[in-house]
Motif scaffolding. Structure first.
Motif, PDB file in Angstrom:
ATOM      1  N   CYS B  35      42.587  -0.823  58.900  1.00 31.45           N
ATOM      2  CA  CYS B  35      43.183  -0.334  57.654  1.00 31.45           C
ATOM      3  C   CYS B  35      43.184  -1.415  56.590  1.00 31.45           C
ATOM      4  O   CYS B  35      43.572  -2.555  56.840  1.00 31.45           O
ATOM      5  CB  CYS B  35      44.602   0.156  57.897  1.00 31.45           C
ATOM      6  N   ILE B  36      42.743  -1.059  55.374  1.00 36.51           N
ATOM      7  CA  ILE B  36      42.695  -2.022  54.271  1.00 36.51           C
ATOM      8  C   ILE B  36      43.768  -1.729  53.234  1.00 36.51           C
ATOM      9  O   ILE B  36      43.767  -2.318  52.152  1.00 36.51           O
ATOM     10  CB  ILE B  36      41.304  -2.022  53.608  1.00 36.51           C
ATOM     11  N   ALA B  37      44.650  -0.789  53.519  1.00 38.51           N
ATOM     12  CA  ALA B  37      45.736  -0.423  52.587  1.00 38.51           C
ATOM     13  C   ALA B  37      45.220  -0.019  51.214  1.00 38.51           C
ATOM     14  O   ALA B  37      45.825  -0.331  50.200  1.00 38.51           O
ATOM     15  CB  ALA B  37      46.775  -1.533  52.472  1.00 38.51           C
ATOM     16  N   CYS B  38      44.109   0.690  51.208  1.00 37.28           N
ATOM     17  CA  CYS B  38      43.579   1.160  49.926  1.00 37.28           C
ATOM     18  C   CYS B  38      44.443   2.272  49.350  1.00 37.28           C
ATOM     19  O   CYS B  38      44.351   2.577  48.174  1.00 37.28           O
ATOM     20  CB  CYS B  38      42.148   1.643  50.088  1.00 37.28           C
ATOM     21  N   GLN B  39      45.273   2.884  50.186  1.00 38.57           N
ATOM     22  CA  GLN B  39      46.186   3.954  49.777  1.00 38.57           C
ATOM     23  C   GLN B  39      45.442   5.229  49.367  1.00 38.57           C
ATOM     24  O   GLN B  39      46.017   6.077  48.685  1.00 38.57           O
ATOM     25  CB  GLN B  39      47.127   3.510  48.643  1.00 38.57           C
ATOM     26  N   CYS B  41      44.674   7.542  51.397  1.00 40.31           N
ATOM     27  CA  CYS B  41      45.387   8.577  52.151  1.00 40.31           C
ATOM     28  C   CYS B  41      46.658   8.980  51.412  1.00 40.31           C
ATOM     29  O   CYS B  41      46.956  10.171  51.250  1.00 40.31           O
ATOM     30  CB  CYS B  41      45.737   8.034  53.537  1.00 40.31           C
ATOM     31  N   VAL B  63      51.480   3.906  53.223  1.00 42.30           N
ATOM     32  CA  VAL B  63      50.991   2.746  53.978  1.00 42.30           C
ATOM     33  C   VAL B  63      51.836   1.565  53.550  1.00 42.30           C
ATOM     34  O   VAL B  63      51.939   1.272  52.360  1.00 42.30           O
ATOM     35  CB  VAL B  63      49.499   2.469  53.689  1.00 42.30           C
ATOM     36  N   CYS B 266      40.272   8.937  54.379  1.00 40.71           N
ATOM     37  CA  CYS B 266      40.410   7.540  54.825  1.00 40.71           C
ATOM     38  C   CYS B 266      39.126   6.737  54.672  1.00 40.71           C
ATOM     39  O   CYS B 266      38.153   6.929  55.397  1.00 40.71           O
ATOM     40  CB  CYS B 266      40.884   7.484  56.274  1.00 40.71           C
ATOM     41  N   ILE B 267      39.161   5.811  53.728  1.00 41.51           N
ATOM     42  CA  ILE B 267      38.023   4.940  53.416  1.00 41.51           C
ATOM     43  C   ILE B 267      37.716   3.990  54.574  1.00 41.51           C
ATOM     44  O   ILE B 267      36.569   3.703  54.871  1.00 41.51           O
ATOM     45  CB  ILE B 267      38.365   4.081  52.176  1.00 41.51           C
ATOM     46  N   GLY B 268      38.769   3.497  55.203  1.00 40.21           N
ATOM     47  CA  GLY B 268      38.586   2.495  56.251  1.00 40.21           C
ATOM     48  C   GLY B 268      38.143   3.090  57.584  1.00 40.21           C
ATOM     49  O   GLY B 268      37.896   2.359  58.540  1.00 40.21           O
ATOM     50  N   ILE B 270      39.857   4.647  59.769  1.00 41.10           N
ATOM     51  CA  ILE B 270      40.792   4.234  60.806  1.00 41.10           C
ATOM     52  C   ILE B 270      41.378   5.435  61.545  1.00 41.10           C
ATOM     53  O   ILE B 270      42.141   5.278  62.480  1.00 41.10           O
ATOM     54  CB  ILE B 270      41.955   3.393  60.233  1.00 41.10           C
ATOM     55  N   ARG B 271      41.088   6.659  61.056  1.00 35.63           N
ATOM     56  CA  ARG B 271      41.870   7.815  61.494  1.00 35.63           C
ATOM     57  C   ARG B 271      41.064   8.820  62.310  1.00 35.63           C
ATOM     58  O   ARG B 271      39.925   9.120  61.964  1.00 35.63           O
ATOM     59  CB  ARG B 271      42.436   8.534  60.263  1.00 35.63           C
TER      60      ARG B 271
HETATM   61  S1  SF4 Z   1      42.877   5.565  53.539  1.00 33.21           S
HETATM   62 FE1  SF4 Z   1      42.643   4.660  55.591  1.00 33.21          FE
HETATM   63  S2  SF4 Z   1      42.107   2.510  55.203  1.00 33.21           S
HETATM   64 FE2  SF4 Z   1      42.965   3.331  53.290  1.00 33.21          FE
HETATM   65  S3  SF4 Z   1      45.149   2.863  53.433  1.00 33.21           S
HETATM   66 FE3  SF4 Z   1      44.914   4.916  54.261  1.00 33.21          FE
HETATM   67  S4  SF4 Z   1      44.725   4.592  56.466  1.00 33.21           S
HETATM   68 FE4  SF4 Z   1      44.331   2.614  55.489  1.00 33.21          FE
END
Ligand code: SF4
Ligand code: SF4
Ligand code: SF4
Lengths: 484, 422
Positions: B35-39, B41, B63, B266-268, B270-271
């Protein structure tokens, strides 16, 4: 710019999709359509993005805003009428004829990564989703210098080779004929811009500029070479004057440069001081810009987490040339923001995110006179991210000579060709560099309305203000695992 | 209070209602390491469900940066503190045999929020230990973003050591959160009007907006603080697991079960979200080729968030490998060491399943692996490693193939009409 340059410009015309400070300071503002409102084709791609995207908007423009190209074409037509020179109009021939697709096709044809694509196929979804396609780089994933290594393509330098030595005359003159390190022209504890090298073939021209010259231009062009053991003994006059924090200004994940800076959801997420209901009326909006400071460094200056501080750089040229502390514009331009304790930063480093929306004269007047305290300009609706000042209050441009030579060989910015010489945006002013030395001084208490400590920092659950329970929590001692 | 089985605790526990289990359970695995906390999501949820007046403070998906961040502020510190006060020094996991199918977390000897309420609260007034955050605590949802637990600064000095694996001295990580659609929801247990219910088909926990009278018992009782009060409608709201998408009734879904908005954005990558098949006793029925089942019950790399609270949450996390284990065990229970170790040195199957995260908008019900050639042999983090370019294939609800992908990213070389160095 605002104080010393703009007043000398006869007319400033600016266009944008929202009310920015550039618009507020323009004589004439032309409203552009946002990406969702485009009425004809628009395209975007970037050097690091493997995708090409073309689209046409779809949502009705809210008022009578227009696509950027339509605005430019309209200006061209008007200039043609005024000057009697029809080339102004002809330059936008296909836009006037409603054939923007011709420009787009030319763009695709002339780029090595999109040649072969047809606009109508692109929009019909032949290469992916409608309007979407892969940028056809030589390889995917993109491997740098693939064709230089596998084919006969020369490296894009003046000799076509990669070299650790260059004999162009300017490089020799500036002492950069070999790979050398230069200290920053400002953010260093040592002699600004000193060339750190003991290489006998680095013999720069020092133009007789003394090591104690303080002017920004002198520091920028001065070529003094020293080995590291001597550099270590030198001092930066600014450091000696007490400017002992390096201020970094990296990008934030909550904006794109300054884009979307004052969108409320981003302001809520961009700092410790997000509050949709603005309980503290000092806040410029539902969020506020912040300076990350090492807690120990802040404490040594009597600064608590959440306090307001002034951030000042070299007073000789910042916040603006000829600044007088008793004038109104000084209050507008002097950077003031809130401190956030953050152990991620070493003692001498502070961090303020890049490109918030600046305080303007109008936003400051609004902030100081509106009952709700918002920094929301009267009659323009411009919303600032800071009560006072901006990133530009503390940073300045450094035109490094090696980036300005007439022989600098490089790829052109927006076109597939190679050029010699500096180029705007690549080598000249492009927002601001990430280096400046600053002094930090307390301005106001962080507590509600300027009284006492900022409330969250009194809970015992925040950095460098932890109570015993929080210390146990951080150590993972609350719920423990007893091994079988 | 009746007794219910809580397999995450390795024992039975008290709960105000008899156990009732859905046919399938909405569940998800988040890989914190990515997760990069791009927010993205957060904003996907916000722009879909909570953009209206009265919802300004409301973020069903958020996040936060651990250990100092939290939305609402310090929610986990506060509930852990209440539990510790109710059961001083008793909040302990007795480590267990980590290889048991349902016992990767050992047995929890302490008190859950339901058990602590019995002893700590007046039973008439409340069934669940909890607290009502102040209005101010819902402000600043991203407070202390990117703040690590760090050392004191020293003038004119940088940290002489910096950080080194396996565990960093200065550390933080991003914790992405939504409602856990718990098997034993605290929110549901506390509602005096029975306005909160768990859907029998997918275990999604919803607040009936007609029945709710805004008593905020759920806000007080949800230990994760994922039930929120809305002032202008005077009722509470929470994450609805984007149920039209999960059901396949969203117009975009074409009748096929889709992952939620926050998962799809989710860009990262992670989900991974799906629907776990449940056995009669509420445990996960064996479903070997379901990626969620594999990650939670076979590889055991994904662990529940604060299982000791007792709600049997259905959100699972692959813990961040650089964070001290005592902190992680406090958050994810005794399985941390094993999960981090397996994630650091993934076997052939785990490496394949990790490729399935956030690749498609449709829910994956099953995967298969086609073995590929050996592509690398060497050493990695001090251990020998062998990599194979296997193909993993994902299947949907009706058994049709959704997509396939390989362990190694394929390389394409185009003609020299195209250039890389431009
Ligand atoms: S979209 Fe994915 S990578 Fe970005 S903050 Fe949310 S959980 Fe993390
Ligand atoms: S996370 Fe909270 S709101 Fe969601 S089901 Fe569990 S107890 Fe209820
Ligand atoms: S599942 Fe849907 S409603 Fe719940 S947090 Fe994610 S986007 Fe929001």
């Amino acid at each position: 710019m605002i104080k010393n340059v703009n007043p000398n410009i006869e007319m400033i015309v600016s266009f944008d999709i929202q009310m920015t400070a550039s618009i507020e300071y323009a004589d004439l503002a032309l409203p552009a359509n946002s990406w969702l409102e485009f009425e004809d084709l628009e395209v975007t791609a970037s050097c690091s993005n493997p995708f090409l995207q073309a689209w046409k908007g779809g949502i009705q423009p809210v008022f009578d805003s227009k696509d950027d190209l339509a605005i430019l074409a309209g200006i061209g037509r008007a200039l043609g009428r005024v000057t009697g020179d029809d080339r102004f109009e002809k330059a936008f021939k296909f836009e006037h004829e409603g054939r923007r697709d011709i420009y787009l096709q030319r763009l695709l044809d002339s780029s090595t990564t999109t040649s072969g694509y047809r606009v109508e196929d692109l929009m019909a979804g032949k290469y992916g989703p409608p309007g979407g396609a892969l940028m056809n780089f030589r390889t995917y994933p993109r491997i740098p210098f693939y064709e230089q290594i596998h084919d006969n393509e020369p490296f894009h330098t003046d000799t076509g080779r990669l070299h650790a030595y260059t004999d162009v005359p300017e490089a020799i003159e500036y002492g950069e004929n070999f790979i050398v390190h230069r200290e920053g022209p400002e953010a260093t504890p040592y002699l600004p811009n000193v060339i750190v090298s003991s290489n006998p073939f680095v013999r720069p021209e020092d133009y007789g500029l003394p090591a104690d010259a303080e002017h920004w231009d002198e520091r920028t062009v001065r070529n003094i070479k020293m080995p590291w053991k001597r550099v270590k003994t030198t001092k930066n006059f600014l450091w000696e004057k007490g400017l002992q924090f390096y201020c970094l200004t990296p990008k934030t994940r909550h904006r794109v440069h300054s884009g979307w800076s004052n969108v409320d959801w981003h302001m809520l997420y961009d700092s410790n001081f997000g509050d949709p209901y603005r309980l503290d009326k000092r806040a410029p909006s539902v969020g506020e810009h912040q300076l990350h400071v090492n807690p120990q460094a802040a404490r040594d200056l009597g600064i608590n987490d959440g306090d307001y501080v002034y951030v000042d750089a070299n007073p000789a040229d910042r916040p603006y040339l000829g600044a007088k502390p008793d004038e109104f514009f000084y209050r507008v331009a002097r950077c003031m923001l809130r401190v956030k304790y953050n152990h991620a930063y070493p003692y001498n480093i502070v961090m303020m995110k890049h490109a918030p929306f600046i305080a303007t004269e109008k936003s400051v007047r609004a902030h100081e006179s509106r009952p709700d305290g918002r920094a929301l300009s009267e009659n323009t609706g411009y919303q600032a991210n800071l009560r006072y000042g901006s990133q530009q209050s503390i940073t300045r441009n450094w035109h490094m000579p090696m980036h300005q030579t007439d022989t600098l060989f490089h790829k052109s910015k927006v076109f597939m060709k190679f050029i010699f010489g500096g180029e705007a945006d690549n080598h000249a002013l492009n927002t601001v560099p990430k280096e400046t030395l600053v002094r930090v001084t307390k301005a106001e208490d962080g507590g509600m309305g300027g009284q006492g400590m900022w409330q969250p920092a009194t809970t015992g659950y925040t950095p460098d203000n932890e109570n015993d329970f929080m210390r146990s929590y951080l150590a993972g001692e609350i719920t423990r695992v007893r091994k079988a | 209070m009746p007794k219910v089985g809580n397999w995450q605790l390795g024992r039975e526990m008290a709960y105000p209602y008899e156990a009732r289990f859905p046919e399938r359970q909405f569940a998800f695995v988040f890989n914190i390491n990515r997760c990069i906390a791009c927010q993205s999501c957060t904003m996907a949820c916000k722009s879909t469900w909570t953009f209206s007046k009265g919802q300004e403070h409301m973020w069903w998906a958020n996040v936060e940066t651990k250990p100092y961040g939290g939305y609402p502020q310090s929610w986990d510190v506060k509930i852990l503190r209440q539990l510790q006060e109710a059961d001083p020094d008793g909040q302990i996991w007795q480590g267990a045999d980590l290889d048991q199918r349902f016992g990767p977390y050992g047995e929890f000897k302490g008190k859950t929020i339901f058990e602590a309420a019995e002893t700590h609260f007046d039973p008439e007034s409340s069934r669940v230990l909890g607290y009502l955050p102040t209005d101010e605590e819902w402000n600043s949802p991203n407070i202390y973003e990117d703040n690590p637990l760090g050392k004191p600064g020293v003038r004119d000095r940088l940290d002489p050591k910096g950080v080194e694996l396996p565990v960093h001295d200065t550390w933080f990580f991003y914790l992405a959160r939504i409602c856990n659609h718990c098997s034993y929801p605290g929110c549901l247990a506390a509602c005096p009007r029975k306005a909160i219910y768990k859907r029998p088909e997918d275990g999604i926990v919803l607040i009936d907006q007609q029945e709710c009278r805004g008593y905020r018992k759920c806000v007080e009782a949800c230990p994760y603080k994922k039930s929120l009060y809305r002032g202008n409608t005077r009722v509470s709201e929470k994450c609805i697991a984007c149920y039209p998408r999960v059901e396949g009734t969203d117009p975009e879904s074409g009748g096929v079960p889709m992952v939620t908005r926050c998962m799809a954005a989710c860009i990262g990558q992670i989900r991974l979200q799906g629907l776990a098949r449940l056995a009669e006793d509420g445990t996960w029925a064996e479903d070997r080729q379901n990626p969620l089942y594999y990650l939670v019950h076979v590889a055991k790399v994904a662990l529940p968030l604060y299982p000791q609270l007792g709600t049997q949450p259905n959100g699972y996390y692959i813990p961040p490998r650089w964070v001290p284990h005592a902190y992680l065990e406090q958050m994810f229970g005794p399985g941390v060491g094993q999960a981090v170790e397996r994630y650091k040195h993934p076997d052939r199957e785990l490496l394949c399943v990790l490729q399935l995260f956030r690749r498609d908008n449709r829910i994956i019900f099953r995967y298969e692996i086609e073995e590929g050639p050996l592509i690398y042999e060497g050493e990695y983090r001090g251990r020998p490693v062998t990599l194979y370019n296997d193909t993993v294939i994902a299947f949907g609800k009706d058994g049709s193939e959704l997509f396939r992908t390989t362990v190694e990213e394929p390389l394409y070389v185009r003609s020299n009409a195209h250039a890389n160095s431009i």
